[in-house]
Design a protein around this motif. Structure first.
Motif, PDB file in Angstrom:
ATOM      1  N   UNK A 180       0.806  -1.215   0.000  1.00  0.00           N
ATOM      2  CA  UNK A 180       0.000   0.000   0.000  1.00  0.00           C
ATOM      3  C   UNK A 180       0.840   1.266   0.000  1.00  0.00           C
ATOM      4  N   UNK A 181       2.097   1.166   0.491  1.00  0.00           N
ATOM      5  CA  UNK A 181       2.934   2.344   0.619  1.00  0.00           C
ATOM      6  C   UNK A 181       2.852   2.997   1.979  1.00  0.00           C
ATOM      7  N   UNK A 182       2.073   2.392   2.896  1.00  0.00           N
ATOM      8  CA  UNK A 182       1.899   2.971   4.232  1.00  0.00           C
ATOM      9  C   UNK A 182       2.200   1.912   5.289  1.00  0.00           C
ATOM     10  N   UNK A 183       3.103   2.226   6.187  1.00  0.00           N
ATOM     11  CA  UNK A 183       3.543   1.255   7.185  1.00  0.00           C
ATOM     12  C   UNK A 183       2.426   0.815   8.109  1.00  0.00           C
ATOM     13  N   UNK A 184       1.535   1.740   8.487  1.00  0.00           N
ATOM     14  CA  UNK A 184       0.504   1.438   9.470  1.00  0.00           C
ATOM     15  C   UNK A 184      -0.837   1.089   8.851  1.00  0.00           C
ATOM     16  N   UNK A 185      -0.908   1.049   7.541  1.00  0.00           N
ATOM     17  CA  UNK A 185      -2.161   0.740   6.862  1.00  0.00           C
ATOM     18  C   UNK A 185      -1.874  -0.210   5.709  1.00  0.00           C
ATOM     19  N   UNK A 186      -2.005  -1.484   5.968  1.00  0.00           N
ATOM     20  CA  UNK A 186      -1.736  -2.460   4.916  1.00  0.00           C
ATOM     21  C   UNK A 186      -2.796  -2.429   3.832  1.00  0.00           C
ATOM     22  N   UNK A 187      -4.061  -2.172   4.237  1.00  0.00           N
ATOM     23  CA  UNK A 187      -5.180  -2.173   3.287  1.00  0.00           C
ATOM     24  C   UNK A 187      -6.061  -0.950   3.547  1.00  0.00           C
ATOM     25  N   UNK A 188      -5.596   0.229   3.185  1.00  0.00           N
ATOM     26  CA  UNK A 188      -6.360   1.443   3.494  1.00  0.00           C
ATOM     27  C   UNK A 188      -7.701   1.535   2.788  1.00  0.00           C
ATOM     28  N   UNK A 189      -7.804   0.991   1.568  1.00  0.00           N
ATOM     29  CA  UNK A 189      -9.084   1.062   0.856  1.00  0.00           C
ATOM     30  C   UNK A 189     -10.126   0.204   1.565  1.00  0.00           C
ATOM     31  N   UNK A 190      -9.737  -0.993   1.975  1.00  0.00           N
ATOM     32  CA  UNK A 190     -10.653  -1.828   2.751  1.00  0.00           C
ATOM     33  C   UNK A 190     -10.976  -1.186   4.104  1.00  0.00           C
ATOM     34  N   UNK A 191      -9.946  -0.676   4.762  1.00  0.00           N
ATOM     35  CA  UNK A 191     -10.137  -0.178   6.121  1.00  0.00           C
ATOM     36  C   UNK A 191     -10.998   1.077   6.145  1.00  0.00           C
ATOM     37  N   UNK A 192     -10.577   2.102   5.417  1.00  0.00           N
ATOM     38  CA  UNK A 192     -11.346   3.350   5.393  1.00  0.00           C
ATOM     39  C   UNK A 192     -12.677   3.140   4.681  1.00  0.00           C
ATOM     40  N   UNK A 193     -12.635   2.381   3.571  1.00  0.00           N
ATOM     41  CA  UNK A 193     -13.856   2.175   2.806  1.00  0.00           C
ATOM     42  C   UNK A 193     -14.937   1.473   3.598  1.00  0.00           C
ATOM     43  N   UNK A 194     -14.626   0.316   4.163  1.00  0.00           N
ATOM     44  CA  UNK A 194     -15.646  -0.469   4.855  1.00  0.00           C
ATOM     45  C   UNK A 194     -16.020   0.131   6.207  1.00  0.00           C
ATOM     46  N   UNK A 195     -15.017   0.527   6.982  1.00  0.00           N
ATOM     47  CA  UNK A 195     -15.297   0.967   8.351  1.00  0.00           C
ATOM     48  C   UNK A 195     -15.820   2.396   8.395  1.00  0.00           C
ATOM     49  N   UNK A 196     -15.122   3.331   7.782  1.00  0.00           N
ATOM     50  CA  UNK A 196     -15.521   4.737   7.875  1.00  0.00           C
ATOM     51  C   UNK A 196     -16.636   5.108   6.908  1.00  0.00           C
ATOM     52  N   UNK A 197     -16.532   4.646   5.668  1.00  0.00           N
ATOM     53  CA  UNK A 197     -17.482   5.057   4.638  1.00  0.00           C
ATOM     54  C   UNK A 197     -18.667   4.114   4.497  1.00  0.00           C
ATOM     55  N   UNK A 198     -18.515   2.867   4.953  1.00  0.00           N
ATOM     56  CA  UNK A 198     -19.555   1.881   4.673  1.00  0.00           C
ATOM     57  C   UNK A 198     -19.623   1.573   3.191  1.00  0.00           C
ATOM     58  N   UNK A 199     -18.460   1.571   2.541  1.00  0.00           N
ATOM     59  CA  UNK A 199     -18.361   1.372   1.093  1.00  0.00           C
ATOM     60  C   UNK A 199     -18.275  -0.110   0.784  1.00  0.00           C
ATOM     61  N   UNK A 200     -19.320  -0.656   0.184  1.00  0.00           N
ATOM     62  CA  UNK A 200     -19.338  -2.070  -0.192  1.00  0.00           C
ATOM     63  C   UNK A 200     -18.414  -2.273  -1.384  1.00  0.00           C
ATOM     64  N   UNK A 201     -17.847  -3.479  -1.494  1.00  0.00           N
ATOM     65  CA  UNK A 201     -16.908  -3.730  -2.580  1.00  0.00           C
ATOM     66  C   UNK A 201     -16.950  -5.189  -3.021  1.00  0.00           C
ATOM     67  N   UNK A 202     -16.692  -5.389  -4.307  1.00  0.00           N
ATOM     68  CA  UNK A 202     -16.617  -6.733  -4.882  1.00  0.00           C
ATOM     69  C   UNK A 202     -15.179  -6.972  -5.307  1.00  0.00           C
ATOM     70  N   UNK A 203     -14.538  -7.939  -4.659  1.00  0.00           N
ATOM     71  CA  UNK A 203     -13.144  -8.275  -4.942  1.00  0.00           C
ATOM     72  C   UNK A 203     -13.055  -9.331  -6.038  1.00  0.00           C
ATOM     73  N   UNK A 204     -11.934  -9.316  -6.757  1.00  0.00           N
ATOM     74  CA  UNK A 204     -11.556 -10.401  -7.681  1.00  0.00           C
ATOM     75  C   UNK A 204     -12.546 -10.596  -8.818  1.00  0.00           C
ATOM     76  N   UNK A 205     -12.993  -9.518  -9.430  1.00  0.00           N
ATOM     77  CA  UNK A 205     -13.854  -9.661 -10.609  1.00  0.00           C
ATOM     78  C   UNK A 205     -13.021 -10.120 -11.808  1.00  0.00           C
ATOM     79  N   UNK A 206     -13.690 -10.745 -12.750  1.00  0.00           N
ATOM     80  CA  UNK A 206     -13.094 -11.010 -14.060  1.00  0.00           C
ATOM     81  C   UNK A 206     -13.727 -10.010 -15.024  1.00  0.00           C
TER      82      UNK A 206
END
Length: 312
Positions: free
Chosen positions: A247-273
Motif C-alpha cells: 500500500x505504501x503505508x507502514x501502518x495501513x496495509x489495506x487502506x481502501x478496505x479499512x477506510x472504505x468499509x469501516x468509515x465510509x460503509x463502502x461495499x466492494x466486490x473483490x476479484x472480478x473477471x
C-alpha cells in the motif's frame, strides 16, 4: 500524494457514520435511490449480458461430495423413502453437492459487507466488533443488509487501456488522475449511486498465466478514497482484491478496505473477471451498463460469493 497521516485522517474526514441515521447498515448503498435504478435500466441499450465473475473451481483441498444416481429406485435406501411416488418412479434421478469454501481472499469473486473489517475495535457506524460472534456471525452490517440485491448503473474504467499496457504490474497503484483520464477517453462520467468497476488487467494475467500467488498486486491507491466519497460512489469492484499491494503505508496495509468499509460503509466486490466486460464495452463503444448483484442471504456473514452481471 497523501501522507500516512492524511490517510489515517480519512477515517474522520470521509466518515459516513450517522449520515443516514445511527441505525444504518447500508452505508454507501444508500446512494442507490429509485431514480438511480431507473437510470441504470435506461443504460441497457443493446440487451447483452456479461458475467463479471470467475468460475469457482473446486481444488482438491476444498470439500465437495457429489451423489449422482441414474435411477433413484436403485438406491439401497429407496424403499425407505416416505413418498410412494419416489419409491415407484424408476426414471427419476438427481445429483446433489455439498460445498465448503472460504470466499474471502484473492481468488473467488465475492462481495464484502461492512462488518468484514474492524478498525480500533469498531465497525461501520461506530458499532463494536464484539457484535461479531464466532457461532452466530455478525449482528451488524452483515451481507443480509443487501438482501434486496444491488442493482445500479455500473461504469467500467479501464486504466490498463488508458496507460497503454496489457496490465498494471504488481504494486502499481491507480490514482484519481487515472480515473478521470479514463472518463475522458471513454466519454463517461461517474455519477452518484454508480458502481465503479476498475480494470487493471490483473484478470488478463490470471487468464494467461493462472492464479497468481502472494499478496502483491495492482489496485486502488488510497488517494482515490476522497474521489470516491466526493462522487458518492455506491460500490467499487476491481479485477484484483481492491487495494494496491504494497500500500505504501507502514501502518495501513489495506487502506481502501479499512477506510472504505469501516468509515465510509463502502461495499466492494473483490476479484472480478472484467476481461469479457471490457471487450464488450470496447466493441459496443459503451462503458456504462446496468449492474446486478444478488448476494446469497447467508445469515450473519461478512460477505458472499457473487456473480455480478453487466447488461449493456
Amino acid at each position: 500524494m497523501p501522507t500516512q497521516e492524511d490517510v489515517l485522517g480519512y477515517a474522520e474526514s470521509l466518515s459516513n457514520w450517522g449520515r443516514w441515521g445511527d441505525d444504518d447498515e447500508l452505508g454507501t448503498l444508500n446512494h442507490i435511490t429509485d431514480g438511480v435504478r431507473l437510470a441504470a435500466a435506461r443504460a441497457v441499450r443493446h440487451g447483452r449480458s456479461v458475467s463479471c465473475a470467475w468460475e469457482v473451481a473446486v481444488p482438491q483441498e476444498m470439500e465437495r461430495s457429489t451423489t449422482a444416481c441414474p435411477c433413484f429406485a436403485d438406491l439401497p435406501a429407496a424403499g425407505g423413502m416416505p413418498l410412494p411416488g419416489f419409491r415407484n418412479d424408476r426414471h427419476w434421478g438427481y445429483s446433489s453437492e455439498r460445498l465448503g469454501l472460504t470466499f474471502h481472499g484473492n481468488t473467488i469473486t465475492h462481495l464484502d459487507a461492512p462488518c468484514h473489517v474492524f478498525w480500533d475495535g469498531a465497525m461501520y457506524n461506530g458499532r463494536p466488533h464484539t457484535l461479531v460472534d464466532a457461532e452466530t456471525g455478525s449482528a451488524w452490517a452483515a451481507v443480509t443488509a443487501a438482501a434486496d440485491g444491488i442493482v445500479t448503473r455500473g461504469v467500467l474504467l479501464d486504466v490498463a487501456q488508458v496507460r497503454g499496457v496489457p496490465w498494471l504490474e504488481p504494486g502499481d497503484g491507480v490514482f484519481p488522475e487515472d480515473l478521470e483520464e479514463a472518463e475522458r477517453r471513454q466519454g463517461v462520467r461517474v455519477r452518484p449511486g454508480d458502481a465503479v468497476l476498475l480494470r487493471t488487467g490483473h484478470g488478463r494475467v490470471r487468464h494467461e498465466g493462472g492464479q497468481t500467488g502472494g499478496v502483491t498486486q495492482p489496485g486502488w491507491h488510497a488517494s482515490c478514497l476522497p474521489w470516491l466519497h466526493e462522487r458518492q460512489v455506491a460500490l467499487i469492484c476491481a479485477d484484483s482484491p481492491q487495494d494496491v499491494q504494497p500500500s505504501g503505508y507502514d501502518e495501513l496495509a489495506m487502506p481502501v478496505h479499512t477506510v472504505g468499509l469501516v468509515a465510509m460503509g463502502l461495499w466492494m466486490v473483490d476479484n472480478c473477471d472484467l476481461e469479457a466486460c471490457a471487450a464488450t464495452a470496447a466493441e459496443l463503444g459503451q462503458w456504462d451498463f446496468q449492474l446486478a448483484i444478488a448476494p446469497v442471504r447467508f445469515a450473519g456473514t461478512s460477505g458472499s460469493p457473487v456473480n455480478p452481471i453487466a447488461t449493456f
